[in-house]
Scaffold this motif. Sequence first.
Motif, PDB file in Angstrom:
ATOM      1  N   LEU A 272      39.923   6.026  55.552  1.00 41.07           N
ATOM      2  CA  LEU A 272      39.179   7.273  55.488  1.00 41.07           C
ATOM      3  C   LEU A 272      37.820   7.076  56.155  1.00 41.07           C
ATOM      4  O   LEU A 272      37.135   6.075  55.905  1.00 41.07           O
ATOM      5  N   SER A 273      37.423   8.034  56.999  1.00 39.74           N
ATOM      6  CA  SER A 273      36.140   7.945  57.687  1.00 39.74           C
ATOM      7  C   SER A 273      35.588   9.342  57.897  1.00 39.74           C
ATOM      8  O   SER A 273      36.294  10.348  57.697  1.00 39.74           O
ATOM      9  N   ASP A 274      34.319   9.400  58.334  1.00 34.38           N
ATOM     10  CA  ASP A 274      33.678  10.691  58.571  1.00 34.38           C
ATOM     11  C   ASP A 274      33.982  11.251  59.946  1.00 34.38           C
ATOM     12  O   ASP A 274      33.491  12.321  60.296  1.00 34.38           O
ATOM     13  N   GLY A 275      34.776  10.535  60.740  1.00 34.55           N
ATOM     14  CA  GLY A 275      35.160  11.034  62.053  1.00 34.55           C
ATOM     15  C   GLY A 275      34.172  10.733  63.153  1.00 34.55           C
ATOM     16  O   GLY A 275      34.345  11.226  64.278  1.00 34.55           O
ATOM     17  N   GLY A 276      33.128   9.953  62.891  1.00 32.67           N
ATOM     18  CA  GLY A 276      32.171   9.609  63.933  1.00 32.67           C
ATOM     19  C   GLY A 276      32.799   8.724  65.002  1.00 32.67           C
ATOM     20  O   GLY A 276      33.808   8.041  64.769  1.00 32.67           O
ATOM     21  N   ASP A 277      32.199   8.729  66.171  1.00 31.97           N
ATOM     22  CA  ASP A 277      32.764   7.966  67.286  1.00 31.97           C
ATOM     23  C   ASP A 277      32.803   6.471  66.984  1.00 31.97           C
ATOM     24  O   ASP A 277      33.728   5.772  67.406  1.00 31.97           O
ATOM     25  N   HIS A 298      33.024  15.637  54.624  1.00 30.85           N
ATOM     26  CA  HIS A 298      32.282  15.925  55.846  1.00 30.85           C
ATOM     27  C   HIS A 298      32.757  17.223  56.486  1.00 30.85           C
ATOM     28  O   HIS A 298      31.959  17.940  57.102  1.00 30.85           O
ATOM     29  N   ILE A 299      34.046  17.556  56.357  1.00 30.17           N
ATOM     30  CA  ILE A 299      34.526  18.846  56.853  1.00 30.17           C
ATOM     31  C   ILE A 299      33.873  19.978  56.066  1.00 30.17           C
ATOM     32  O   ILE A 299      33.334  20.939  56.641  1.00 30.17           O
ATOM     33  N   ALA A 300      33.926  19.873  54.735  1.00 32.81           N
ATOM     34  CA  ALA A 300      33.348  20.926  53.897  1.00 32.81           C
ATOM     35  C   ALA A 300      31.845  21.047  54.113  1.00 32.81           C
ATOM     36  O   ALA A 300      31.294  22.166  54.093  1.00 32.81           O
ATOM     37  N   MET A 301      31.180  19.944  54.327  1.00 35.51           N
ATOM     38  CA  MET A 301      29.735  19.983  54.548  1.00 35.51           C
ATOM     39  C   MET A 301      29.408  20.689  55.861  1.00 35.51           C
ATOM     40  O   MET A 301      28.466  21.505  55.932  1.00 35.51           O
ATOM     41  N   ARG A 302      30.172  20.430  56.901  1.00 35.35           N
ATOM     42  CA  ARG A 302      29.927  21.097  58.183  1.00 35.35           C
ATOM     43  C   ARG A 302      30.223  22.585  58.099  1.00 35.35           C
ATOM     44  O   ARG A 302      29.495  23.411  58.684  1.00 35.35           O
ATOM     45  N   VAL A 303      31.282  22.963  57.378  1.00 35.75           N
ATOM     46  CA  VAL A 303      31.580  24.389  57.201  1.00 35.75           C
ATOM     47  C   VAL A 303      30.471  25.059  56.406  1.00 35.75           C
ATOM     48  O   VAL A 303      30.073  26.198  56.704  1.00 35.75           O
ATOM     49  N   GLU A 304      29.937  24.367  55.397  1.00 42.07           N
ATOM     50  CA  GLU A 304      28.859  24.938  54.605  1.00 42.07           C
ATOM     51  C   GLU A 304      27.612  25.152  55.457  1.00 42.07           C
ATOM     52  O   GLU A 304      26.889  26.149  55.278  1.00 42.07           O
ATOM     53  N   GLN A 305      27.351  24.270  56.390  1.00 47.51           N
ATOM     54  CA  GLN A 305      26.220  24.475  57.298  1.00 47.51           C
ATOM     55  C   GLN A 305      26.432  25.704  58.167  1.00 47.51           C
ATOM     56  O   GLN A 305      25.480  26.463  58.429  1.00 47.51           O
ATOM     57  N   LEU A 306      27.679  25.929  58.617  1.00 50.60           N
ATOM     58  CA  LEU A 306      27.979  27.139  59.379  1.00 50.60           C
ATOM     59  C   LEU A 306      27.787  28.391  58.524  1.00 50.60           C
ATOM     60  O   LEU A 306      27.260  29.409  58.992  1.00 50.60           O
ATOM     61  N   LEU A 307      28.213  28.313  57.257  1.00 48.06           N
ATOM     62  CA  LEU A 307      28.039  29.462  56.363  1.00 48.06           C
ATOM     63  C   LEU A 307      26.561  29.761  56.122  1.00 48.06           C
ATOM     64  O   LEU A 307      26.147  30.937  56.083  1.00 48.06           O
ATOM     65  N   GLN A 308      25.768  28.721  55.964  1.00 53.44           N
ATOM     66  CA  GLN A 308      24.339  28.926  55.765  1.00 53.44           C
ATOM     67  C   GLN A 308      23.705  29.574  56.989  1.00 53.44           C
ATOM     68  O   GLN A 308      22.827  30.441  56.881  1.00 53.44           O
ATOM     69  N   CYS A 404      48.135  15.325  44.006  1.00 51.36           N
ATOM     70  CA  CYS A 404      48.873  14.092  43.721  1.00 51.36           C
ATOM     71  C   CYS A 404      47.962  12.948  43.274  1.00 51.36           C
ATOM     72  O   CYS A 404      48.445  11.829  43.028  1.00 51.36           O
ATOM     73  N   GLY A 405      46.672  13.201  43.180  1.00 51.07           N
ATOM     74  CA  GLY A 405      45.748  12.169  42.734  1.00 51.07           C
ATOM     75  C   GLY A 405      45.380  11.153  43.807  1.00 51.07           C
ATOM     76  O   GLY A 405      44.891  10.068  43.468  1.00 51.07           O
ATOM     77  N   GLU A 406      45.580  11.487  45.080  1.00 54.51           N
ATOM     78  CA  GLU A 406      45.250  10.572  46.167  1.00 54.51           C
ATOM     79  C   GLU A 406      43.850  10.867  46.700  1.00 54.51           C
ATOM     80  O   GLU A 406      43.334  11.977  46.550  1.00 54.51           O
ATOM     81  N   ARG A 407      43.263   9.855  47.340  1.00 56.52           N
ATOM     82  CA  ARG A 407      41.894   9.990  47.832  1.00 56.52           C
ATOM     83  C   ARG A 407      41.849  10.903  49.052  1.00 56.52           C
ATOM     84  O   ARG A 407      42.688  10.810  49.949  1.00 56.52           O
ATOM     85  N   ILE A 408      40.822  11.757  49.073  1.00 50.82           N
ATOM     86  CA  ILE A 408      40.602  12.629  50.230  1.00 50.82           C
ATOM     87  C   ILE A 408      39.157  12.550  50.716  1.00 50.82           C
ATOM     88  O   ILE A 408      38.798  13.226  51.690  1.00 50.82           O
ATOM     89  N   SER A 409      38.333  11.721  50.065  1.00 50.94           N
ATOM     90  CA  SER A 409      36.929  11.669  50.413  1.00 50.94           C
ATOM     91  C   SER A 409      36.441  10.233  50.418  1.00 50.94           C
ATOM     92  O   SER A 409      37.027   9.357  49.767  1.00 50.94           O
TER      93      SER A 409
END
Length: 474
Positions: A272-277, A298-308, A404-409
């Motif tokens: 799992l990573s934040d998607g940086g280069d 990081h996806i949700a945080m970027r969407v929240e910045q767009l919403l703001q 399913c109780g698996e990691r997503i973050s």
Amino acid sequence: MKFTIQVLIESPDALPLSVPIQTLERSCERVEDVGLRLEEAKAVLHGLQEQLVGQQLAGYLDAHRPCPGCHRLRVIQGYHPLRFRSAFGDIVLRGPRWRRCACERSTQTNYSALNSILTTHTAPELEFLQAKWAAHLSFAAVADLLHDVLPVASCLNGETIRMHVFETAERLEVELGPEQFAFDAGCQLEIEASAEPRPPIAVGLDGGYVRGRERPPGGTGCFEVIAGKSIPEDGPAKVFAGVSRFATKPKRRLHEVLQSQGVLPRQQVTFLSDGGDTVRELPAYLHPHSEHILDWFHIAMRVEQLLQTARGFRGTDDGPMTKENILTALERVKWFLWQGNLFRADETLTDLMFEVDGAIEEDREARRPTHLVLKKLARALEEFSTYIDNNASGIVNYGERHRCGERISTGFVESTINQLVAKRFVKKQQMRWTPRGAHLLLQLRVQALNDDLHGTFERWYPDLRRRQEEKLAA
């Protein structure tokens, strides 16, 4: 009252010898007079160390002075001063230079007798103490700590400890194997024939920043540190780190961490990573049974910045470009991504980008001032679209994994960044680092946090392990 502390030296070749170490004159009228004082104890330890080292090396020289071929005593050419640093003080020695016997058939006519046993002039235990405490405290604080509790030499300061610590870290770097583009486990038949896999293991990757010593024109003066944490279900977690500008073996370092945890070829590994280069390509081609997931936070945080940004839009209440329509479209993009529906998310995001660009173009053609929020939103949407396209392979059905109780973050890695980098390099540490210095110190900090540092010194100096086993047996 006068007390004399002596040491009894016994040898099979000589009569027992009693040598005085320290004489104390002490009355016993107050509580502070009871027992040894710290300075007295350090003087006793230093005197005992001098006698012990002197007797040990004298016995070693007596045993190795005869030529192994003809058993004649080698001729002494002279002496040279030698200093041995230990946790109980520095010992000044007279090292003899022996002339080699003619039957030894060597190109060297003479050699130093003590160099074969004193491969390093610093005792391994002192090196270990310096490395262990320097992983947690500043170099000057380590020097003060050692001076407070041990009879170390007065010349031991923060700069000396820094040099010794970096030498230890460079030794760790040299031991690391060569870097490879890919780490496979053999052909598919060999992988399938390997042992039964263990429970899955999760590996999180993230980046942090350290203040650099040099600040180029127009730059912030900071450089990036890549850190991560590997968490198996049936064993202790381990951390790893390195400076991206300096580290030349990032894949090898991560591979060695997985190997130390006993990862098998058929075992499932989730990266799992934040998607940086800098972190996206690190785990590529590292394990045959692995999946790479983009961190949902990081996806949700970027969407929240767009919403703001969109909430600051004050457009017309009719037409497609209303604030409510923009907010609705962004919410749809967010939940399409949550369900792993990348096609619908990209479609909705593209339509929104076209509408925003169209509104900006209409204002330009009508020679009306374009709303600043629209310009900012158009730029942010384009950056977010590029971010999603670059990490499309790592977007999964987050909702299903969460149920399913698996990691997503990578929340567990955020604490690792704070533990590895912030506490030692950033927070309350008014220091600027070079990439080399930060990278080398990170390797020792990783060893200390993983409880591997003592095992490393035992591997380098096997007698440390034997002493520990003898202590436990007693």
